[in-house]
Design a protein around this motif. Sequence first.
Motif, PDB file in Angstrom:
ATOM      1  N   LEU A 255       0.837  -1.196   0.000  1.00 35.07           N
ATOM      2  CA  LEU A 255       0.000   0.000   0.000  1.00 35.07           C
ATOM      3  C   LEU A 255       0.874   1.249   0.000  1.00 35.07           C
ATOM      4  N   ILE A 256       1.929   1.242   0.792  1.00 36.65           N
ATOM      5  CA  ILE A 256       2.859   2.371   0.832  1.00 36.65           C
ATOM      6  C   ILE A 256       3.522   2.563  -0.530  1.00 36.65           C
ATOM      7  N   GLU A 257       3.884   1.454  -1.190  1.00 35.39           N
ATOM      8  CA  GLU A 257       4.461   1.530  -2.532  1.00 35.39           C
ATOM      9  C   GLU A 257       3.460   2.123  -3.523  1.00 35.39           C
ATOM     10  N   LEU A 258       2.185   1.804  -3.346  1.00 40.61           N
ATOM     11  CA  LEU A 258       1.151   2.366  -4.220  1.00 40.61           C
ATOM     12  C   LEU A 258       1.051   3.875  -4.037  1.00 40.61           C
ATOM     13  N   PHE A 259       1.104   4.344  -2.781  1.00 35.37           N
ATOM     14  CA  PHE A 259       1.086   5.788  -2.537  1.00 35.37           C
ATOM     15  C   PHE A 259       2.279   6.457  -3.213  1.00 35.37           C
ATOM     16  N   ASN A 260       3.455   5.856  -3.080  1.00 38.56           N
ATOM     17  CA  ASN A 260       4.652   6.419  -3.706  1.00 38.56           C
ATOM     18  C   ASN A 260       4.529   6.432  -5.229  1.00 38.56           C
ATOM     19  N   LYS A 261       3.923   5.384  -5.780  1.00 36.73           N
ATOM     20  CA  LYS A 261       3.702   5.325  -7.224  1.00 36.73           C
ATOM     21  C   LYS A 261       2.763   6.429  -7.680  1.00 36.73           C
ATOM     22  N   ALA A 262       1.747   6.704  -6.875  1.00 33.68           N
ATOM     23  CA  ALA A 262       0.794   7.772  -7.215  1.00 33.68           C
ATOM     24  C   ALA A 262       1.475   9.134  -7.222  1.00 33.68           C
ATOM     25  N   VAL A 263       2.442   9.341  -6.326  1.00 29.83           N
ATOM     26  CA  VAL A 263       3.226  10.577  -6.337  1.00 29.83           C
ATOM     27  C   VAL A 263       4.072  10.633  -7.611  1.00 29.83           C
TER      28      VAL A 263
ATOM     29  N   VAL B  41       0.215  14.824  -4.649  1.00 27.67           N
ATOM     30  CA  VAL B  41       1.283  15.798  -4.431  1.00 27.67           C
ATOM     31  C   VAL B  41       2.213  15.265  -3.343  1.00 27.67           C
ATOM     32  N   ASP B  42       3.503  15.507  -3.498  1.00 27.41           N
ATOM     33  CA  ASP B  42       4.480  14.947  -2.558  1.00 27.41           C
ATOM     34  C   ASP B  42       4.174  15.339  -1.112  1.00 27.41           C
ATOM     35  N   SER B  43       3.776  16.589  -0.888  1.00 26.43           N
ATOM     36  CA  SER B  43       3.478  17.017   0.486  1.00 26.43           C
ATOM     37  C   SER B  43       2.287  16.255   1.059  1.00 26.43           C
ATOM     38  N   GLU B  44       1.338  15.876   0.204  1.00 25.74           N
ATOM     39  CA  GLU B  44       0.173  15.110   0.667  1.00 25.74           C
ATOM     40  C   GLU B  44       0.542  13.665   0.993  1.00 25.74           C
ATOM     41  N   ARG B  45       1.597  13.176   0.393  1.00 30.49           N
ATOM     42  CA  ARG B  45       2.069  11.829   0.715  1.00 30.49           C
ATOM     43  C   ARG B  45       2.438  11.727   2.190  1.00 30.49           C
TER      44      ARG B  45
END
Length: 222
Positions: A157-165, A171-175
């Motif tokens: 899931l964390i990798e998916l968030f990073n992929k979305a960035v 947006v990186d700050s929203e990550r």
Amino acid sequence: MEGKVERASSEKRWTFKRICVFCGSKPGSKSIFSDATVALGKQLVERNIDLVYGGGSKGLMGLISKTVLDGGRHVLGIIPKALMPYEITGKTIGDIKIVSSMHERKSEMAKRADAFIALPGGYGTMEELLEMVTWSQLGIHGKPVGLLNVDGYFNSLIELFNKAVEEGFIVDSERHIIVSADTAEELMKKMEEYAPVHDAVTSRRSWEEEQSSGIITNGRAQ
């Protein structure tokens, strides 16, 4: 117009009275999930923090609530009436508030908690976690959102968030809305030091103000 999320200064630490924990109504296939749940419950007790949770007495939900209640802290479970036969067996744990829908459940949890933590769980746990993240992104709240990444459970899931960035959807700050750690103690320390770095889509006041709802005709609300 974008609204700023409320930020703690570099010297300010969060003090939590109540934390909402999202987790599975099943125990999972590894004992480490139960061990981590008990560890989180003990961290809440040590810090004199009360628990808000999904109201079930089974799986990790039952374990976190029993640990906190046995430690002398208040426990409030919020559960839709339709789920009571499936998520509660035997006696309820702590106080129970019965609601009419899943949306009302999440709304009540958000209103009563100072922060949110997700333990391993299924679709429901992930949906609750992501809704709180989205509400922070939108400016509905500025509370810490924590992910207890037990035995790498949330790695994908964390990798998916990073992929979305990487692909330009987050947006990186929203990550950085999500605070994650491998242990309960580490996660609590990170959440106490949390300071939002993202700009909310709109101000919290705009969500709280009454807004007329109607049909839009030729660009005008009816």
